[in-house]
Design an enzyme around this catalytic site. Structure first.
Site, PDB file in Angstrom:
ATOM      1  N   ASN A 110       0.840  -1.200   0.000  1.00  9.82           N
ATOM      2  CA  ASN A 110       0.000   0.000   0.000  1.00  9.82           C
ATOM      3  C   ASN A 110       0.874   1.248   0.000  1.00  9.82           C
ATOM      4  OD1 ASN A 110      -2.450   1.580   0.428  1.00  9.82           O
ATOM      5  ND2 ASN A 110      -1.750   1.859   2.539  1.00  9.82           N
ATOM      6  N   HIS A 112       1.098   5.209   1.303  1.00  4.69           N
ATOM      7  CA  HIS A 112       0.507   6.070   2.335  1.00  4.69           C
ATOM      8  C   HIS A 112       1.198   7.431   2.301  1.00  4.69           C
ATOM      9  CE1 HIS A 112      -1.753   6.897   5.946  1.00  4.69           C
ATOM     10  NE2 HIS A 112      -0.665   7.384   6.504  1.00  4.69           N
ATOM     11  N   SER A 139       5.270   6.767   2.030  1.00  5.33           N
ATOM     12  CA  SER A 139       5.778   5.424   2.346  1.00  5.33           C
ATOM     13  C   SER A 139       5.025   4.370   1.546  1.00  5.33           C
ATOM     14  CB  SER A 139       5.574   5.105   3.838  1.00  5.33           C
ATOM     15  OG  SER A 139       6.090   6.121   4.671  1.00  5.33           O
ATOM     16  N   VAL A 147      -3.730  -1.010  10.585  1.00  7.16           N
ATOM     17  CA  VAL A 147      -3.788  -0.023   9.498  1.00  7.16           C
ATOM     18  C   VAL A 147      -2.446   0.718   9.363  1.00  7.16           C
ATOM     19  CG1 VAL A 147      -4.925   2.081   8.691  1.00  7.16           C
ATOM     20  CG2 VAL A 147      -6.277   0.280   9.766  1.00  7.16           C
ATOM     21  N   ASP A 148      -1.870   0.666   8.171  1.00 11.35           N
ATOM     22  CA  ASP A 148      -0.596   1.323   7.850  1.00 11.35           C
ATOM     23  C   ASP A 148       0.549   0.856   8.758  1.00 11.35           C
ATOM     24  OD1 ASP A 148      -1.868   2.813   5.811  1.00 11.35           O
ATOM     25  OD2 ASP A 148      -2.563   4.269   7.278  1.00 11.35           O
TER      26      ASP A 148
HETATM   27  C1  GRF Z   1      -2.842   8.903  -2.293  1.00  6.05           C
HETATM   28  O1  GRF Z   1      -2.353  10.092  -1.731  1.00  6.05           O
HETATM   29  C2  GRF Z   1      -2.577   7.740  -1.378  1.00  6.05           C
HETATM   30  O2  GRF Z   1      -1.407   7.875  -0.638  1.00  6.05           O
HETATM   31  C3  GRF Z   1      -3.768   7.771  -0.469  1.00  6.05           C
HETATM   32  O3  GRF Z   1      -4.838   8.104  -1.324  1.00  6.05           O
HETATM   33  C4  GRF Z   1      -4.361   8.918  -2.377  1.00  6.05           C
HETATM   34  C5  GRF Z   1      -4.867   8.346  -3.678  1.00  6.05           C
HETATM   35  O4  GRF Z   1      -4.671   9.222  -4.754  1.00  6.05           O
HETATM   36  N1  GRF Z   1      -3.922   6.536   0.238  1.00  6.05           N
HETATM   37  P1  GRF Z   1      -4.925   8.725  -6.237  1.00  6.05           P
HETATM   38  O5  GRF Z   1      -6.320   8.123  -6.292  1.00  6.05           O
HETATM   39  O6  GRF Z   1      -3.871   7.730  -6.580  1.00  6.05           O
HETATM   40  O7  GRF Z   1      -4.840   9.956  -7.086  1.00  6.05           O
END
Ligand code: GRF
Length: 191
Positions: A110, A112, A139, A147-148
């Site tokens: 994922n 974040h 990250s 979560v995360d």
């Molecule tokens: C990103 O900033 C990601 O880190 C977060 O949600 C956002 C998604 O943006 N979890 P996108 O849909 O890829 O433009």
């Protein structure tokens, strides 16, 4: 030469989804060729659906509002991913809290928008911006039930001290787009 299949999960805008597909789909890195076999979204109106479509990648819609519980949704999500026979699941803005039904069965990473372990969970971008810290960053981590909370795979930071919120947000996304494809390649080369 080995073919590695991935599925990308998303919920909204899909800028990371698009960047991942544009950078990785049907491309070869060393001895690894990557195929993005599908994208999965929990939001029927997600803008990412169109973006994936442009590259010939189909989106599967699993509307979470049609399920009675997180567990029921995760059961269907796991079954859908397993049927795709992917090596790795990549979460790119997939805004769902996952149960052990998912985390015990699916190998996933994922992205974040903070320097983990700081600012886990919702509104990380806003909380990171408002903090007294001079640096911020993004990250990529392994997905576990917390979560995360999984092992960090890649991180990149920048100086935020002179930035307004719009500049900060754009820099977060730019930084995400820089490190996420590299992290996917790195993980796939170890699988
Ligand atoms: C990103 O900033 C990601 O880190 C977060 O949600 C956002 C998604 O943006 N979890 P996108 O849909 O890829 O433009």
């Amino acid at each position: 030469m080995s073919l590695k299949k991935v599925v990308i999960l998303f919920s909204g805008e899909g800028s990371n989804l698009e960047n991942l597909i544009a950078t990785l789909h049907q491309k070869t890195f060393g001895t690894t060729t990557i195929e993005v076999v599908a994208a999965i979204t929990n939001k029927p109106t997600a803008k990412g659906i169109e973006k994936a479509n442009k590259y010939g990648v189909d989106s599967i819609i699993l509307d979470h509002t049609e399920f009675d519980s997180r567990e029921a949704f995760d059961t269907k999500l796991v079954e859908t991913i397993q049927n795709l026979e992917v090596e790795l699941t990549v979460m790119a803005g997939f805004m769902r809290i996952l149960t052990p039904i998912f985390t015990n069965n699916i190998q996933a990473i994922n992205i974040h928008p903070s320097l983990l372990p700081l600012f886990k969970g919702a509104s990380a971008l806003e909380r990171s911006f408002e903090s007294d810290m001079q640096v911020a960053g993004v990250s990529v981590h392994e997905v576990i039930t917390e979560v995360d909370g999984g092992k960090i795979i890649a991180q990149k930071c920048f100086d935020k001290s002179e930035m307004d919120f719009a500049t900060f947000k754009a820099k977060i996304h730019q930084t995400e787009h820089e490190i996420f494809p590299e992290a996917v390649i790195k993980v796939l080369q170890t699988i």
